[in-house]
Enzyme design. Structure first.
Site, mmCIF file in Angstrom:
data_model
loop_
_atom_site.group_PDB
_atom_site.id
_atom_site.type_symbol
_atom_site.label_atom_id
_atom_site.label_comp_id
_atom_site.label_asym_id
_atom_site.label_seq_id
_atom_site.Cartn_x
_atom_site.Cartn_y
_atom_site.Cartn_z
ATOM 1 N N GLU A 255 -5.692 38.796 68.800
ATOM 2 C CA GLU A 255 -5.256 38.400 67.462
ATOM 3 C C GLU A 255 -4.223 37.281 67.590
ATOM 4 O O GLU A 255 -3.208 37.448 68.245
ATOM 5 C CB GLU A 255 -4.632 39.614 66.768
ATOM 6 C CG GLU A 255 -4.251 39.333 65.354
ATOM 7 C CD GLU A 255 -3.714 40.568 64.654
ATOM 8 O OE1 GLU A 255 -2.805 41.212 65.202
ATOM 9 O OE2 GLU A 255 -4.196 40.885 63.557
ATOM 10 N N LYS B 251 11.402 51.215 55.887
ATOM 11 C CA LYS B 251 12.044 50.249 56.788
ATOM 12 C C LYS B 251 11.140 49.012 56.786
ATOM 13 O O LYS B 251 10.105 48.985 57.449
ATOM 14 C CB LYS B 251 12.149 50.832 58.204
ATOM 15 C CG LYS B 251 13.264 50.274 59.062
ATOM 16 C CD LYS B 251 13.248 48.774 59.276
ATOM 17 C CE LYS B 251 12.211 48.336 60.301
ATOM 18 N NZ LYS B 251 12.128 46.825 60.380
ATOM 19 N N GLU C 184 -2.022 51.094 60.254
ATOM 20 C CA GLU C 184 -2.811 49.918 59.872
ATOM 21 C C GLU C 184 -2.413 48.826 60.851
ATOM 22 O O GLU C 184 -1.304 48.306 60.778
ATOM 23 C CB GLU C 184 -2.475 49.489 58.433
ATOM 24 C CG GLU C 184 -2.863 50.488 57.372
ATOM 25 C CD GLU C 184 -4.372 50.595 57.177
ATOM 26 O OE1 GLU C 184 -5.113 49.713 57.642
ATOM 27 O OE2 GLU C 184 -4.811 51.591 56.573
ATOM 28 N N CYS D 199 -4.074 40.182 58.554
ATOM 29 C CA CYS D 199 -4.654 41.066 59.573
ATOM 30 C C CYS D 199 -6.174 41.112 59.480
ATOM 31 O O CYS D 199 -6.859 41.243 60.481
ATOM 32 C CB CYS D 199 -4.075 42.464 59.426
ATOM 33 S SG CYS D 199 -4.194 43.065 57.748
ATOM 34 N N GLY E 284 13.720 51.112 62.841
ATOM 35 C CA GLY E 284 12.310 51.535 62.798
ATOM 36 C C GLY E 284 12.066 52.707 63.725
ATOM 37 O O GLY E 284 11.459 53.715 63.336
ATOM 38 N N GLY F 94 13.365 46.618 64.102
ATOM 39 C CA GLY F 94 12.320 47.573 64.460
ATOM 40 C C GLY F 94 12.729 48.550 65.552
ATOM 41 O O GLY F 94 12.660 49.770 65.354
ATOM 42 N N PRO F 95 13.181 48.031 66.703
ATOM 43 C CA PRO F 95 13.502 48.959 67.800
ATOM 44 C C PRO F 95 14.727 49.834 67.521
ATOM 45 O O PRO F 95 14.989 50.768 68.285
ATOM 46 C CB PRO F 95 13.776 48.010 68.986
ATOM 47 C CG PRO F 95 13.123 46.721 68.612
ATOM 48 C CD PRO F 95 13.213 46.625 67.126
ATOM 49 N N GLY G 290 16.653 46.795 58.654
ATOM 50 C CA GLY G 290 17.138 46.838 60.036
ATOM 51 C C GLY G 290 16.085 46.384 61.021
ATOM 52 O O GLY G 290 14.953 46.057 60.649
HETATM 53 P P1 NAD Z 1 5.331 44.436 64.331
HETATM 54 O O1 NAD Z 1 4.522 45.545 64.866
HETATM 55 O O2 NAD Z 1 6.151 43.644 65.261
HETATM 56 O O3 NAD Z 1 6.326 44.970 63.222
HETATM 57 C C1 NAD Z 1 5.918 45.755 62.128
HETATM 58 C C2 NAD Z 1 7.051 46.628 61.676
HETATM 59 O O4 NAD Z 1 7.370 47.523 62.739
HETATM 60 C C3 NAD Z 1 8.348 45.868 61.364
HETATM 61 O O5 NAD Z 1 8.994 46.482 60.274
HETATM 62 C C4 NAD Z 1 9.167 46.048 62.629
HETATM 63 O O6 NAD Z 1 10.548 45.965 62.401
HETATM 64 C C5 NAD Z 1 8.764 47.462 63.025
HETATM 65 N N1 NAD Z 1 8.966 47.772 64.447
HETATM 66 C C6 NAD Z 1 8.977 46.926 65.502
HETATM 67 N N2 NAD Z 1 9.221 47.613 66.638
HETATM 68 C C7 NAD Z 1 9.348 48.913 66.303
HETATM 69 C C8 NAD Z 1 9.597 50.109 67.034
HETATM 70 N N3 NAD Z 1 9.749 50.105 68.357
HETATM 71 N N4 NAD Z 1 9.631 51.288 66.355
HETATM 72 C C9 NAD Z 1 9.452 51.319 65.032
HETATM 73 N N5 NAD Z 1 9.241 50.220 64.277
HETATM 74 C C10 NAD Z 1 9.185 49.023 64.906
HETATM 75 O O7 NAD Z 1 4.297 43.535 63.533
HETATM 76 P P2 NAD Z 1 4.601 42.226 62.722
HETATM 77 O O8 NAD Z 1 4.704 41.111 63.707
HETATM 78 O O9 NAD Z 1 5.682 42.412 61.757
HETATM 79 O O10 NAD Z 1 3.237 42.089 61.854
HETATM 80 C C11 NAD Z 1 2.111 41.500 62.357
HETATM 81 C C12 NAD Z 1 1.113 42.540 62.822
HETATM 82 O O11 NAD Z 1 0.808 43.445 61.784
HETATM 83 C C13 NAD Z 1 -0.207 41.920 63.201
HETATM 84 O O12 NAD Z 1 -0.665 42.476 64.404
HETATM 85 C C14 NAD Z 1 -1.122 42.310 62.052
HETATM 86 O O13 NAD Z 1 -2.467 42.348 62.344
HETATM 87 C C15 NAD Z 1 -0.591 43.617 61.674
HETATM 88 N N6 NAD Z 1 -0.975 43.931 60.292
HETATM 89 C C16 NAD Z 1 -1.928 44.886 60.052
HETATM 90 C C17 NAD Z 1 -2.326 45.172 58.752
HETATM 91 C C18 NAD Z 1 -3.362 46.192 58.456
HETATM 92 O O14 NAD Z 1 -3.445 46.613 57.314
HETATM 93 N N7 NAD Z 1 -4.157 46.624 59.397
HETATM 94 C C19 NAD Z 1 -1.725 44.510 57.706
HETATM 95 C C20 NAD Z 1 -0.775 43.540 57.985
HETATM 96 C C21 NAD Z 1 -0.390 43.278 59.285
#
Ligand code: NAD
Length: 464
Positions: free
Chosen positions: A371, A170, A245, A279, A207, A203-204, A201
Protein backbone atom coordinates in the site's frame (compact mmCIF):
# COMPACT_ATOMS: atom_id res chain seq x y z
CA UNK A 1 -10.68 27.30 13.83
CA UNK A 2 -10.69 26.48 17.51
CA UNK A 3 -8.11 24.29 19.27
CA UNK A 4 -9.06 23.15 22.78
CA UNK A 5 -6.24 22.80 25.30
CA UNK A 6 -8.02 20.03 27.21
CA UNK A 7 -9.68 16.63 26.81
CA UNK A 8 -13.43 16.21 26.40
CA UNK A 9 -14.21 13.84 29.28
CA UNK A 10 -17.46 13.29 31.18
CA UNK A 11 -19.27 16.06 29.32
CA UNK A 12 -16.71 18.86 29.74
CA UNK A 13 -13.30 20.06 28.52
CA UNK A 14 -10.83 19.14 31.26
CA UNK A 15 -7.10 19.89 31.62
CA UNK A 16 -4.77 17.13 30.41
CA UNK A 17 -2.73 15.23 32.99
CA UNK A 18 0.60 16.23 31.41
CA UNK A 19 2.01 19.23 29.53
CA UNK A 20 2.99 17.59 26.26
CA UNK A 21 1.36 18.97 23.14
CA UNK A 22 0.92 18.03 19.48
CA UNK A 23 1.39 20.77 16.89
CA UNK A 24 -1.08 20.70 14.03
CA UNK A 25 0.42 21.59 10.65
CA UNK A 26 -1.31 22.65 7.43
CA UNK A 27 0.22 20.30 4.83
CA UNK A 28 -0.43 22.76 1.98
CA UNK A 29 1.93 25.44 3.37
CA UNK A 30 3.68 23.75 6.34
CA UNK A 31 2.39 26.40 8.80
CA UNK A 32 1.47 25.47 12.38
CA UNK A 33 -2.26 26.14 12.77
CA UNK A 34 -2.82 25.04 16.35
CA UNK A 35 -1.85 22.71 19.12
CA UNK A 36 -3.69 20.15 21.21
CA UNK A 37 -2.70 18.25 24.33
CA UNK A 38 -0.87 14.95 23.93
CA UNK A 39 -2.69 12.76 26.40
CA UNK A 40 -1.12 9.93 28.35
CA UNK A 41 -2.25 6.81 30.21
CA UNK A 42 -3.71 8.93 33.04
CA UNK A 43 -5.99 10.82 30.64
CA UNK A 44 -7.04 7.55 29.03
CA UNK A 45 -7.81 6.04 32.42
CA UNK A 46 -9.94 9.06 33.42
CA UNK A 47 -11.84 8.85 30.13
CA UNK A 48 -12.42 5.08 30.38
CA UNK A 49 -13.73 5.48 33.94
CA UNK A 50 -16.15 8.18 32.75
CA UNK A 51 -17.32 5.93 29.92
CA UNK A 52 -17.74 2.98 32.31
CA UNK A 53 -19.75 5.10 34.77
CA UNK A 54 -22.09 6.27 31.98
CA UNK A 55 -22.58 2.80 30.46
CA UNK A 56 -25.50 1.47 32.49
CA UNK A 57 -27.57 4.61 31.99
CA UNK A 58 -26.95 4.86 28.24
CA UNK A 59 -27.48 1.11 27.67
CA UNK A 60 -30.85 1.41 29.43
CA UNK A 61 -31.88 4.50 27.44
CA UNK A 62 -34.72 3.53 25.07
CA UNK A 63 -33.49 3.07 21.47
CA UNK A 64 -35.88 5.82 20.30
CA UNK A 65 -34.13 8.32 22.58
CA UNK A 66 -30.68 7.12 21.45
CA UNK A 67 -31.91 7.57 17.86
CA UNK A 68 -33.06 11.11 18.69
CA UNK A 69 -29.61 12.03 20.01
CA UNK A 70 -27.92 10.62 16.86
CA UNK A 71 -30.37 12.57 14.69
CA UNK A 72 -29.52 15.70 16.70
CA UNK A 73 -25.83 14.99 16.17
CA UNK A 74 -26.44 14.65 12.44
CA UNK A 75 -28.25 18.01 12.47
CA UNK A 76 -25.33 19.71 14.24
CA UNK A 77 -22.94 18.27 11.64
CA UNK A 78 -25.23 19.67 8.92
CA UNK A 79 -25.32 23.11 10.60
CA UNK A 80 -21.52 23.14 10.99
CA UNK A 81 -20.79 21.63 7.59
CA UNK A 82 -18.68 24.56 6.29
CA UNK A 83 -16.61 24.67 9.46
CA UNK A 84 -16.00 20.91 9.21
CA UNK A 85 -14.85 21.23 5.59
CA UNK A 86 -12.54 24.15 6.42
CA UNK A 87 -11.03 22.30 9.38
CA UNK A 88 -10.38 19.13 7.38
CA UNK A 89 -8.83 21.16 4.56
CA UNK A 90 -6.61 23.02 7.03
CA UNK A 91 -5.20 19.93 8.75
CA UNK A 92 -5.40 17.27 6.01
CA UNK A 93 -4.82 19.49 2.96
CA UNK A 94 -7.62 18.16 0.77
CA UNK A 95 -9.19 20.67 -1.68
CA UNK A 96 -12.14 22.52 -0.10
CA UNK A 97 -14.70 21.22 -2.59
CA UNK A 98 -13.71 17.63 -1.80
CA UNK A 99 -13.84 18.38 1.93
CA UNK A 100 -17.35 19.79 1.57
CA UNK A 101 -18.70 16.94 -0.54
CA UNK A 102 -16.91 13.97 1.00
CA UNK A 103 -15.22 14.77 4.34
CA UNK A 104 -18.31 16.63 5.61
CA UNK A 105 -20.99 15.05 3.41
CA UNK A 106 -20.33 11.35 3.99
CA UNK A 107 -20.34 11.50 7.83
CA UNK A 108 -23.65 13.37 7.70
CA UNK A 109 -25.09 10.57 5.55
CA UNK A 110 -23.66 7.87 7.83
CA UNK A 111 -25.00 9.55 10.99
CA UNK A 112 -28.39 9.70 9.26
CA UNK A 113 -28.38 5.95 8.58
CA UNK A 114 -27.70 5.23 12.27
CA UNK A 115 -30.41 7.63 13.48
CA UNK A 116 -32.82 5.52 11.41
CA UNK A 117 -31.33 2.16 12.40
CA UNK A 118 -31.27 2.91 16.13
CA UNK A 119 -35.00 3.56 15.99
CA UNK A 120 -35.91 0.55 13.85
CA UNK A 121 -33.45 -2.22 14.76
CA UNK A 122 -34.88 -5.32 16.48
CA UNK A 123 -32.83 -5.34 19.70
CA UNK A 124 -34.96 -8.29 20.79
CA UNK A 125 -36.03 -11.37 18.79
CA UNK A 126 -37.75 -14.74 19.30
CA UNK A 127 -35.91 -17.97 18.48
CA UNK A 128 -38.13 -20.96 19.34
CA UNK A 129 -38.57 -20.97 23.10
CA UNK A 130 -35.93 -18.26 23.55
CA UNK A 131 -35.93 -14.52 23.54
CA UNK A 132 -32.61 -13.21 22.26
CA UNK A 133 -31.53 -9.74 23.39
CA UNK A 134 -28.95 -7.77 21.42
CA UNK A 135 -27.14 -5.89 24.16
CA UNK A 136 -24.37 -3.28 23.95
CA UNK A 137 -20.89 -4.75 24.15
CA UNK A 138 -19.84 -2.09 26.69
CA UNK A 139 -17.08 0.51 26.63
CA UNK A 140 -15.58 1.03 23.17
CA UNK A 141 -12.01 2.20 22.63
CA UNK A 142 -12.04 3.81 19.16
CA UNK A 143 -8.74 4.57 17.41
CA UNK A 144 -8.94 6.37 14.07
CA UNK A 145 -6.61 7.50 11.24
CA UNK A 146 -6.23 10.90 9.52
CA UNK A 147 -7.17 10.16 5.93
CA UNK A 148 -10.97 10.56 6.32
CA UNK A 149 -10.81 12.14 9.78
CA UNK A 150 -14.49 12.73 10.45
CA UNK A 151 -15.89 9.79 8.48
CA UNK A 152 -13.82 7.28 10.42
CA UNK A 153 -14.91 8.78 13.73
CA UNK A 154 -18.60 8.77 12.79
CA UNK A 155 -18.38 5.23 11.34
CA UNK A 156 -17.50 4.06 14.87
CA UNK A 157 -19.24 6.51 17.20
CA UNK A 158 -22.67 6.52 15.49
CA UNK A 159 -23.20 2.71 15.59
CA UNK A 160 -21.71 2.53 19.10
CA UNK A 161 -24.21 5.15 20.29
CA UNK A 162 -27.03 3.34 18.49
CA UNK A 163 -26.08 0.07 20.20
CA UNK A 164 -26.03 1.66 23.67
CA UNK A 165 -22.24 1.58 24.10
CA UNK A 166 -20.11 4.35 25.57
CA UNK A 167 -16.93 5.49 23.87
CA UNK A 168 -13.41 6.78 24.33
CA UNK A 169 -11.98 8.12 21.06
CA UNK A 170 -8.26 8.51 20.32
CA UNK A 171 -8.04 10.26 16.92
CA UNK A 172 -4.97 10.51 14.66
CA UNK A 173 -2.25 12.96 15.66
CA UNK A 174 -2.36 14.76 12.27
CA UNK A 175 -6.08 15.62 12.44
CA UNK A 176 -7.10 16.28 16.07
CA UNK A 177 -8.95 19.56 15.34
CA UNK A 178 -11.66 17.72 13.38
CA UNK A 179 -12.02 15.34 16.34
CA UNK A 180 -12.37 18.26 18.78
CA UNK A 181 -15.01 19.81 16.53
CA UNK A 182 -16.84 16.49 16.56
CA UNK A 183 -16.74 16.42 20.40
CA UNK A 184 -18.34 19.89 20.40
CA UNK A 185 -21.05 18.55 18.09
CA UNK A 186 -21.72 15.58 20.39
CA UNK A 187 -22.06 18.00 23.31
CA UNK A 188 -24.42 20.29 21.36
CA UNK A 189 -26.52 17.26 20.41
CA UNK A 190 -27.27 16.61 24.07
CA UNK A 191 -25.54 13.24 24.38
CA UNK A 192 -25.28 12.63 28.15
CA UNK A 193 -21.97 13.25 29.95
CA UNK A 194 -19.53 10.33 29.83
CA UNK A 195 -21.16 8.60 26.87
CA UNK A 196 -18.59 10.02 24.45
CA UNK A 197 -15.07 11.02 25.53
CA UNK A 198 -12.09 12.32 23.55
CA UNK A 199 -8.41 11.89 24.36
CA UNK A 200 -5.98 13.40 21.84
CA UNK A 201 -2.47 12.00 21.86
CA UNK A 202 0.22 9.92 20.22
CA UNK A 203 -0.52 6.40 18.99
CA UNK A 204 2.18 4.55 20.93
CA UNK A 205 1.24 6.46 24.14
CA UNK A 206 -2.49 7.29 24.33
CA UNK A 207 -3.52 4.80 21.62
CA UNK A 208 -1.67 1.93 23.20
CA UNK A 209 -2.94 2.83 26.69
CA UNK A 210 -6.51 2.72 25.34
CA UNK A 211 -6.01 -0.60 23.52
CA UNK A 212 -4.52 -2.14 26.67
CA UNK A 213 -6.97 -0.69 29.19
CA UNK A 214 -8.83 -3.45 31.09
CA UNK A 215 -11.92 -1.22 31.27
CA UNK A 216 -12.36 -1.30 27.48
CA UNK A 217 -14.60 -4.10 26.15
CA UNK A 218 -14.08 -3.62 22.40
CA UNK A 219 -11.22 -1.98 20.53
CA UNK A 220 -12.37 -0.63 17.19
CA UNK A 221 -9.35 0.36 15.14
CA UNK A 222 -8.91 1.85 11.68
CA UNK A 223 -5.38 2.31 10.43
CA UNK A 224 -2.37 0.46 9.15
CA UNK A 225 -2.09 -3.32 9.12
CA UNK A 226 1.14 -3.11 11.18
CA UNK A 227 -0.53 -1.30 14.10
CA UNK A 228 -3.72 -3.35 13.72
CA UNK A 229 -1.73 -6.55 14.16
CA UNK A 230 -0.27 -5.25 17.45
CA UNK A 231 -3.66 -4.15 18.72
CA UNK A 232 -5.19 -7.51 17.85
CA UNK A 233 -2.38 -9.31 19.71
CA UNK A 234 -2.90 -7.15 22.82
CA UNK A 235 -6.65 -7.59 22.71
CA UNK A 236 -6.34 -11.32 22.06
CA UNK A 237 -4.19 -11.76 25.16
CA UNK A 238 -6.95 -10.07 27.19
CA UNK A 239 -9.73 -12.04 25.39
CA UNK A 240 -11.17 -8.75 24.25
CA UNK A 241 -13.11 -8.23 21.04
CA UNK A 242 -11.52 -6.19 18.21
CA UNK A 243 -12.78 -4.71 14.98
CA UNK A 244 -10.03 -3.85 12.50
CA UNK A 245 -10.29 -1.76 9.34
CA UNK A 246 -6.83 -1.94 7.80
CA UNK A 247 -4.96 -1.36 4.57
CA UNK A 248 -5.81 -2.18 0.97
CA UNK A 249 -4.36 -2.67 -2.51
CA UNK A 250 -7.55 -2.88 -4.48
CA UNK A 251 -7.88 -3.98 -8.11
CA UNK A 252 -9.79 -2.14 -10.82
CA UNK A 253 -10.49 -4.91 -13.33
CA UNK A 254 -11.42 -3.71 -16.81
CA UNK A 255 -12.85 -6.67 -18.74
CA UNK A 256 -12.55 -6.66 -22.57
CA UNK A 257 -16.13 -5.51 -23.31
CA UNK A 258 -16.02 -2.51 -20.95
CA UNK A 259 -16.30 1.16 -21.90
CA UNK A 260 -12.53 1.66 -21.68
CA UNK A 261 -12.42 5.46 -21.58
CA UNK A 262 -15.00 5.61 -18.77
CA UNK A 263 -13.37 2.81 -16.78
CA UNK A 264 -9.92 4.40 -17.02
CA UNK A 265 -11.06 7.95 -16.27
CA UNK A 266 -13.16 6.96 -13.26
CA UNK A 267 -10.34 4.67 -12.13
CA UNK A 268 -7.76 7.47 -12.27
CA UNK A 269 -10.09 9.89 -10.45
CA UNK A 270 -10.64 7.24 -7.75
CA UNK A 271 -6.89 6.87 -7.14
CA UNK A 272 -6.07 10.60 -7.24
CA UNK A 273 -8.89 11.80 -4.96
CA UNK A 274 -7.76 12.68 -1.42
CA UNK A 275 -4.20 12.61 -2.87
CA UNK A 276 -4.35 8.84 -3.06
CA UNK A 277 -4.82 8.52 0.69
CA UNK A 278 -7.85 6.25 0.52
CA UNK A 279 -7.64 2.75 1.96
CA UNK A 280 -10.09 1.40 -0.63
CA UNK A 281 -8.49 3.17 -3.65
CA UNK A 282 -8.22 1.04 -6.80
CA UNK A 283 -4.46 1.43 -7.05
CA UNK A 284 -3.97 -1.53 -9.44
CA UNK A 285 -5.65 -1.18 -12.84
CA UNK A 286 -5.89 -4.50 -14.72
CA UNK A 287 -6.29 -4.26 -18.51
CA UNK A 288 -6.44 -6.95 -21.22
CA UNK A 289 -3.26 -7.04 -23.34
CA UNK A 290 -5.18 -6.14 -26.52
CA UNK A 291 -6.34 -2.80 -25.10
CA UNK A 292 -3.39 -2.20 -22.81
CA UNK A 293 -1.53 0.61 -24.62
CA UNK A 294 -4.78 2.46 -25.28
CA UNK A 295 -5.57 2.34 -21.54
CA UNK A 296 -2.07 3.51 -20.59
CA UNK A 297 -2.38 6.55 -22.86
CA UNK A 298 -5.80 7.43 -21.48
CA UNK A 299 -4.62 7.05 -17.86
CA UNK A 300 -1.49 9.14 -18.38
CA UNK A 301 -3.51 11.94 -19.97
CA UNK A 302 -6.16 11.83 -17.22
CA UNK A 303 -3.58 11.87 -14.38
CA UNK A 304 -1.44 14.63 -15.92
CA UNK A 305 -4.47 16.96 -15.91
CA UNK A 306 -4.64 16.94 -12.10
CA UNK A 307 -1.28 18.61 -11.43
CA UNK A 308 -1.28 19.98 -7.87
CA UNK A 309 -5.08 20.29 -7.76
CA UNK A 310 -5.35 17.04 -5.81
CA UNK A 311 -3.77 18.75 -2.79
CA UNK A 312 -0.75 17.67 -0.75
CA UNK A 313 -0.29 14.44 1.19
CA UNK A 314 -0.70 14.74 4.94
CA UNK A 315 2.87 15.23 6.20
CA UNK A 316 6.57 15.19 5.28
CA UNK A 317 7.05 11.54 6.30
CA UNK A 318 4.16 10.46 4.08
CA UNK A 319 5.59 12.45 1.16
CA UNK A 320 8.98 10.76 1.57
CA UNK A 321 7.32 7.36 1.82
CA UNK A 322 5.36 7.90 -1.42
CA UNK A 323 8.42 9.25 -3.25
CA UNK A 324 10.38 6.22 -2.06
CA UNK A 325 7.76 3.92 -3.62
CA UNK A 326 7.91 5.85 -6.91
CA UNK A 327 11.70 5.49 -6.97
CA UNK A 328 11.32 1.79 -6.19
CA UNK A 329 8.87 1.38 -9.10
CA UNK A 330 11.41 2.88 -11.49
CA UNK A 331 14.24 0.79 -10.02
CA UNK A 332 12.24 -2.44 -10.39
CA UNK A 333 11.62 -1.74 -14.09
CA UNK A 334 8.10 -0.28 -14.26
CA UNK A 335 7.53 2.31 -17.03
CA UNK A 336 6.85 5.80 -15.63
CA UNK A 337 4.31 7.36 -18.00
CA UNK A 338 3.46 10.50 -16.03
CA UNK A 339 4.47 12.09 -12.72
CA UNK A 340 7.53 10.98 -10.78
CA UNK A 341 9.22 11.65 -7.45
CA UNK A 342 9.58 15.43 -7.94
CA UNK A 343 6.95 17.87 -6.63
CA UNK A 344 4.49 19.09 -9.29
CA UNK A 345 4.85 22.57 -10.84
CA UNK A 346 6.97 24.99 -8.86
CA UNK A 347 5.76 24.10 -5.39
CA UNK A 348 8.48 24.79 -2.88
CA UNK A 349 6.23 24.57 0.19
CA UNK A 350 3.70 21.95 1.13
CA UNK A 351 3.88 18.17 0.96
CA UNK A 352 2.93 17.77 -2.70
CA UNK A 353 3.50 14.66 -4.80
CA UNK A 354 2.95 14.52 -8.58
CA UNK A 355 0.04 12.37 -9.76
CA UNK A 356 1.95 9.35 -11.03
CA UNK A 357 1.11 6.48 -13.39
CA UNK A 358 3.23 3.40 -13.96
CA UNK A 359 2.75 0.99 -16.90
CA UNK A 360 4.35 -2.43 -17.41
CA UNK A 361 3.87 -3.21 -13.74
CA UNK A 362 4.13 -6.93 -13.01
CA UNK A 363 2.29 -8.58 -10.09
CA UNK A 364 5.43 -9.28 -8.06
CA UNK A 365 6.71 -5.68 -8.02
CA UNK A 366 6.70 -3.80 -4.73
CA UNK A 367 4.39 -1.11 -6.15
CA UNK A 368 1.89 -3.86 -7.09
CA UNK A 369 1.96 -5.47 -3.65
CA UNK A 370 2.36 -2.78 -0.97
CA UNK A 371 0.00 0.00 0.00
CA UNK A 372 1.56 3.31 -1.12
CA UNK A 373 -1.12 5.70 0.20
CA UNK A 374 -0.32 8.39 -2.33
CA UNK A 375 -1.41 9.45 -5.86
CA UNK A 376 0.25 6.52 -7.63
CA UNK A 377 -1.50 4.17 -10.08
CA UNK A 378 -0.03 0.89 -11.37
CA UNK A 379 -1.36 -0.56 -14.63
CA UNK A 380 -0.99 -4.32 -15.06
CA UNK A 381 -1.58 -6.47 -18.14
CA UNK A 382 -3.62 -9.71 -18.19
CA UNK A 383 -4.20 -12.29 -20.93
CA UNK A 384 -7.55 -13.86 -19.91
CA UNK A 385 -10.09 -13.79 -17.06
CA UNK A 386 -8.35 -16.44 -14.98
CA UNK A 387 -5.11 -14.51 -15.27
CA UNK A 388 -6.92 -11.31 -14.24
CA UNK A 389 -8.45 -13.06 -11.23
CA UNK A 390 -5.12 -14.45 -10.10
CA UNK A 391 -3.56 -10.98 -10.27
CA UNK A 392 -6.56 -9.31 -8.58
CA UNK A 393 -6.45 -11.81 -5.70
CA UNK A 394 -2.66 -11.91 -5.54
CA UNK A 395 -1.97 -9.62 -2.57
CA UNK A 396 -2.36 -9.99 1.19
CA UNK A 397 -5.16 -7.39 1.07
CA UNK A 398 -8.85 -7.64 0.18
CA UNK A 399 -10.65 -4.40 1.04
CA UNK A 400 -12.36 -3.20 -2.14
CA UNK A 401 -12.25 -3.26 -5.92
CA UNK A 402 -14.04 -2.51 -9.16
CA UNK A 403 -15.11 -4.50 -12.20
CA UNK A 404 -16.09 -3.03 -15.56
CA UNK A 405 -17.71 -5.09 -18.33
CA UNK A 406 -20.05 -4.62 -21.28
CA UNK A 407 -22.45 -6.99 -19.62
CA UNK A 408 -23.38 -6.49 -15.94
CA UNK A 409 -23.82 -10.24 -15.32
CA UNK A 410 -20.29 -10.87 -16.54
CA UNK A 411 -18.95 -8.22 -14.14
CA UNK A 412 -20.92 -9.70 -11.24
CA UNK A 413 -19.65 -13.23 -11.99
CA UNK A 414 -16.08 -11.93 -11.87
CA UNK A 415 -16.68 -9.87 -8.71
CA UNK A 416 -18.07 -12.95 -6.92
CA UNK A 417 -14.70 -14.67 -7.44
CA UNK A 418 -12.71 -11.76 -5.97
CA UNK A 419 -11.37 -12.11 -2.43
CA UNK A 420 -12.48 -8.68 -1.30
CA UNK A 421 -15.13 -7.05 0.86
CA UNK A 422 -16.64 -4.50 -1.52
CA UNK A 423 -16.74 -4.24 -5.33
CA UNK A 424 -18.21 -1.44 -7.47
CA UNK A 425 -19.76 -2.67 -10.70
CA UNK A 426 -19.35 -0.37 -13.74
CA UNK A 427 -18.65 2.68 -11.57
CA UNK A 428 -21.61 2.41 -9.19
CA UNK A 429 -21.81 5.01 -6.44
CA UNK A 430 -20.82 4.63 -2.75
CA UNK A 431 -23.54 3.32 -0.47
CA UNK A 432 -23.20 4.55 3.16
CA UNK A 433 -25.44 1.72 4.43
CA UNK A 434 -23.59 -1.18 2.75
CA UNK A 435 -21.12 -3.20 4.86
CA UNK A 436 -17.53 -2.02 4.45
CA UNK A 437 -14.51 -4.06 5.52
CA UNK A 438 -11.81 -6.40 4.48
CA UNK A 439 -11.07 -9.99 3.51
CA UNK A 440 -7.62 -11.35 4.43
CA UNK A 441 -5.23 -8.82 6.03
CA UNK A 442 -7.51 -5.87 5.27
CA UNK A 443 -9.31 -6.40 8.51
CA UNK A 444 -11.71 -8.11 10.85
CA UNK A 445 -15.37 -7.11 11.06
CA UNK A 446 -17.48 -4.65 9.10
CA UNK A 447 -18.42 -0.99 9.41
CA UNK A 448 -21.51 0.93 8.22
CA UNK A 449 -25.17 0.01 8.09
CA UNK A 450 -26.75 -2.82 10.01
CA UNK A 451 -23.59 -4.96 9.75
CA UNK A 452 -21.60 -2.17 11.38
CA UNK A 453 -24.15 -1.91 14.19
CA UNK A 454 -23.83 -5.65 14.91
CA UNK A 455 -20.12 -5.18 15.77
CA UNK A 456 -21.17 -3.21 18.88
CA UNK A 457 -23.72 -5.75 20.12
CA UNK A 458 -23.55 -9.06 21.95
CA UNK A 459 -26.37 -11.53 22.39
CA UNK A 460 -28.09 -12.92 25.46
CA UNK A 461 -30.68 -15.71 25.22
CA UNK A 462 -33.40 -16.28 27.79
CA UNK A 463 -35.27 -19.61 27.55
CA UNK A 464 -38.96 -19.89 28.42
P1 NAD B 1 -1.65 4.22 11.74
O1 NAD B 1 -1.89 2.77 11.92
O2 NAD B 1 -0.27 4.72 11.84
O3 NAD B 1 -2.49 5.05 12.79
C1 NAD B 1 -3.88 4.88 12.98
C2 NAD B 1 -4.24 5.25 14.39
O4 NAD B 1 -3.58 4.35 15.27
C3 NAD B 1 -3.79 6.66 14.81
O5 NAD B 1 -4.76 7.22 15.66
C4 NAD B 1 -2.51 6.39 15.58
O6 NAD B 1 -2.23 7.38 16.53
C5 NAD B 1 -2.86 5.07 16.26
N1 NAD B 1 -1.70 4.28 16.67
C6 NAD B 1 -0.45 4.27 16.15
N2 NAD B 1 0.33 3.41 16.83
C7 NAD B 1 -0.43 2.85 17.80
C8 NAD B 1 -0.20 1.89 18.82
N3 NAD B 1 0.99 1.31 18.98
N4 NAD B 1 -1.24 1.53 19.62
C9 NAD B 1 -2.44 2.08 19.46
N5 NAD B 1 -2.72 3.02 18.53
C10 NAD B 1 -1.73 3.40 17.70
O7 NAD B 1 -2.32 4.56 10.34
P2 NAD B 1 -2.39 5.96 9.64
O8 NAD B 1 -1.07 6.21 9.00
O9 NAD B 1 -2.95 6.99 10.52
O10 NAD B 1 -3.53 5.68 8.52
C11 NAD B 1 -3.23 5.11 7.31
C12 NAD B 1 -3.56 3.63 7.30
O11 NAD B 1 -4.91 3.42 7.66
C13 NAD B 1 -3.42 3.03 5.93
O12 NAD B 1 -2.76 1.80 6.02
C14 NAD B 1 -4.86 2.83 5.48
O13 NAD B 1 -5.06 1.85 4.53
C15 NAD B 1 -5.53 2.53 6.74
N6 NAD B 1 -6.96 2.81 6.63
C16 NAD B 1 -7.86 1.78 6.57
C17 NAD B 1 -9.22 2.03 6.42
C18 NAD B 1 -10.21 0.93 6.35
O14 NAD B 1 -11.39 1.20 6.53
N7 NAD B 1 -9.83 -0.29 6.09
C19 NAD B 1 -9.66 3.33 6.37
C20 NAD B 1 -8.73 4.35 6.42
C21 NAD B 1 -7.38 4.08 6.57
Amino acid sequence: MKAHDGMYIDGAWRPAAGRDVIEVVNPADEQVIGQVPAGDATDVDTAVRAARAALAGWAATPPAERAARIAALRDVLVARRDEIAETVTAELGSPLKFSEAVHAGVPIAVAGTYATLAASYAFEEKVGNSTVFHEPIGVVGAITPWNYPLHQIVAKVAPALAAGCTIVLKPAEDTPLTAQLFAEAVHEAGVPAGVFNLVTGLGPVAGQALAEHPGVDLVSFTGSTAVGRRIAATAGAAVKKVALELGGKSANVILPGADLAKAVNVGVANVMSNSGQTCSAWTRMLVHSERYEEAVELAAAAAAKYGDRIGPVVNAAQRERVRGYIEKGVAEGARLVTGGPEAPCDRDRGYFVSPTVFADVTPGMTIAQEEIFGPVLSILRYEDEDDALEIANGTVYGLAGAVWAGDEAEAVAFARRMETGQVDINGARFNPAAPFGGYKQSGVGRELGVHGLAEYLQTKSLQF
